[in-house]
Scaffold this motif. Structure first.
Motif, short mmCIF file in Angstrom:
data_model
loop_
_atom_site.label_atom_id
_atom_site.label_comp_id
_atom_site.label_asym_id
_atom_site.label_seq_id
_atom_site.Cartn_x
_atom_site.Cartn_y
_atom_site.Cartn_z
N UNK A 204 0.70 -1.15 0.00
CA UNK A 204 -0.02 0.13 -0.03
C UNK A 204 0.92 1.31 -0.10
N UNK A 205 0.89 2.11 -1.04
CA UNK A 205 1.73 3.39 -1.02
C UNK A 205 1.18 4.28 0.01
N UNK A 206 2.23 5.15 0.21
CA UNK A 206 1.72 5.98 1.52
C UNK A 206 2.52 7.32 0.81
N UNK A 207 1.96 8.64 1.20
CA UNK A 207 2.81 9.77 0.75
C UNK A 207 3.14 10.62 2.18
N UNK A 208 4.36 10.93 2.55
CA UNK A 208 4.64 11.40 3.42
C UNK A 208 4.25 12.81 3.43
N UNK A 209 3.64 13.47 4.32
CA UNK A 209 3.27 15.01 4.30
C UNK A 209 3.65 15.79 5.42
N UNK A 210 4.17 14.83 6.62
CA UNK A 210 4.99 15.54 7.53
C UNK A 210 5.78 14.87 8.43
N UNK A 211 6.86 15.19 8.87
CA UNK A 211 7.74 14.41 9.85
C UNK A 211 8.52 15.42 10.48
N UNK A 212 8.56 15.24 11.81
CA UNK A 212 9.02 16.05 12.69
C UNK A 212 9.85 15.39 13.80
N UNK A 213 10.99 15.89 14.16
CA UNK A 213 11.76 15.35 15.22
C UNK A 213 11.44 15.98 16.47
N UNK A 214 11.00 15.32 17.48
CA UNK A 214 10.39 16.08 18.84
C UNK A 214 11.58 15.98 19.77
N UNK A 215 11.46 16.92 20.84
CA UNK A 215 12.82 16.80 21.79
C UNK A 215 12.62 15.94 22.70
N UNK A 216 11.51 15.03 22.82
CA UNK A 216 11.31 14.05 23.76
C UNK A 216 12.10 12.69 23.15
N UNK A 217 12.85 13.14 21.97
CA UNK A 217 13.50 11.97 21.33
C UNK A 217 12.99 11.07 20.29
N UNK A 218 11.59 11.44 20.19
CA UNK A 218 10.51 10.69 19.13
C UNK A 218 10.64 11.49 17.84
N UNK A 219 9.81 10.60 16.91
CA UNK A 219 9.68 11.30 15.69
C UNK A 219 8.18 11.16 15.36
N UNK A 220 7.44 12.21 14.80
CA UNK A 220 6.07 12.20 14.31
C UNK A 220 6.10 12.21 12.83
N UNK A 221 5.33 11.22 12.48
CA UNK A 221 5.10 10.91 10.86
C UNK A 221 3.76 11.04 10.44
#
Ligand SMILES: NC(=O)c1ccc[n+]([C@@H]2O[C@H](COP(=O)([O-])OP(=O)(O)OC[C@H]3O[C@@H](n4cnc5c(N)ncnc54)[C@H](OP(=O)(O)O)[C@@H]3O)[C@@H](O)[C@H]2O)c1
Length: 229
Positions: A204-221
């Motif tokens: 299933x193809x996805x299109x990444x529209x946001x990617x953020x690195x958070x200061x708690x060490x996590x990543x939001x996609x």
């Protein structure tokens, strides 16, 4: 569209696990992510979970923030979105948090495996129950019913099997993931999409529209599904 806008949200580890091999609902979200999830719930008309998550973890699925609940009421909505369960055999404990924490309307989609006794029990608690004469819940039909009930925006909070089935059937518009800086491992620990799986050619193809690195060490996609672009 004859179904709501469907948004899957998950919290997963860097190795894609949404729980440990123990399957006890391990905490993965950071405090910031919990706030984001609460905002998503508050913005949704309904929040859905699969049967294993519902029966094993008994989630409340309510909006935690009083301010967000008040904001919904100002918009002439119920303080909490509709809680939706997709469950083959709906044997819910009458004292469960899912049934009792609210106020919230509750809708259960189930199958012929649920006894008449349990269906009456749920109905007597004010739950809207829809029964399919099938082995598993008919997901396209359930989404159509939710749309008829006025649900325009549906948030799906797992688990792995429900996520996969919705994706496989082309019923998802958006996927968001908080990727926590940790690894669970474990061949039997659930990932964000389980089920029978797909061959490479059917991915299933996805299109990444946001990617953020958070200061708690996590990543939001944030991804959207190609067909809804
Ligand atoms: N980190 C996160 O964001 C997050 C969020 C939620 C859940 N989780 C984790 O996910 C795990 C549970 O996932 P899971 O895959 O075991 O179960 P699940 O997706 O919660 O529930 C799936 C079950 O729902 C029932 N069902 C009925 N009709 C269905 C249909 N058409 N499509 C799909 N399911 C249908 C089936 O029950 P029967 O097998 O009885 O027929 C199926 O096994 C837990 O470990 C939980 O902690 C993690």
């Amino acid at each position: 569209m004859d179904r709501p806008y469907v948004h899957i949200n998950v919290a997963m580890t860097a190795d894609g696990k949404i729980d440990t091999f123990q399957r006890k609902g391990a905490a993965i979200s950071s405090e910031r992510d919990k706030e984001r999830v609460d905002q998503l719930r508050a913005a949704a008309d309904a929040v859905m979970v699969g049967g294993r998550t519902l029966l094993d973890e008994d989630p409340k699925l309510t909006v935690k923030s009083e301010a967000l609940r008040a904001e919904r009421v100002r918009r002439r909505l119920s303080p909490n979105p509709i809680k939706v369960g997709i469950v083959t055999e709906a044997i819910l404990k009458t004292g469960s948090d899912f049934l009792n924490t609210g106020p919230a309307n509750i809708v259960i989609f189930t199958t012929r495996w649920t006894s008449k006794h349990h269906i009456s029990l749920l109905k007597s608690r004010g739950v809207d129950v829809y029964v399919d004469n099938t082995e598993k819940v008919d997901l396209p039909k359930s989404l159509e019913t939710l749309k008829q009930l006025g649900v325009e925006r549906l948030m799906v909070e797992g688990g792995a099997t429900l996520n996969f089935e919705l994706l496989r059937l082309g019923l998802v518009d958006e996927v968001t993931a908080y990727v926590a800086p940790m690894i669970f491992g474990g061949a039997n620990a659930p990932t964000m999409a389980a089920g029978s799986g797909l061959e490479r050619g059917e991915a299933i193809p996805l299109k990444l529209v946001d990617a953020e690195t958070w200061d708690d060490g996590g990543v939001f996609l944030k991804y959207i599904l190609e067909r809804s672009i």
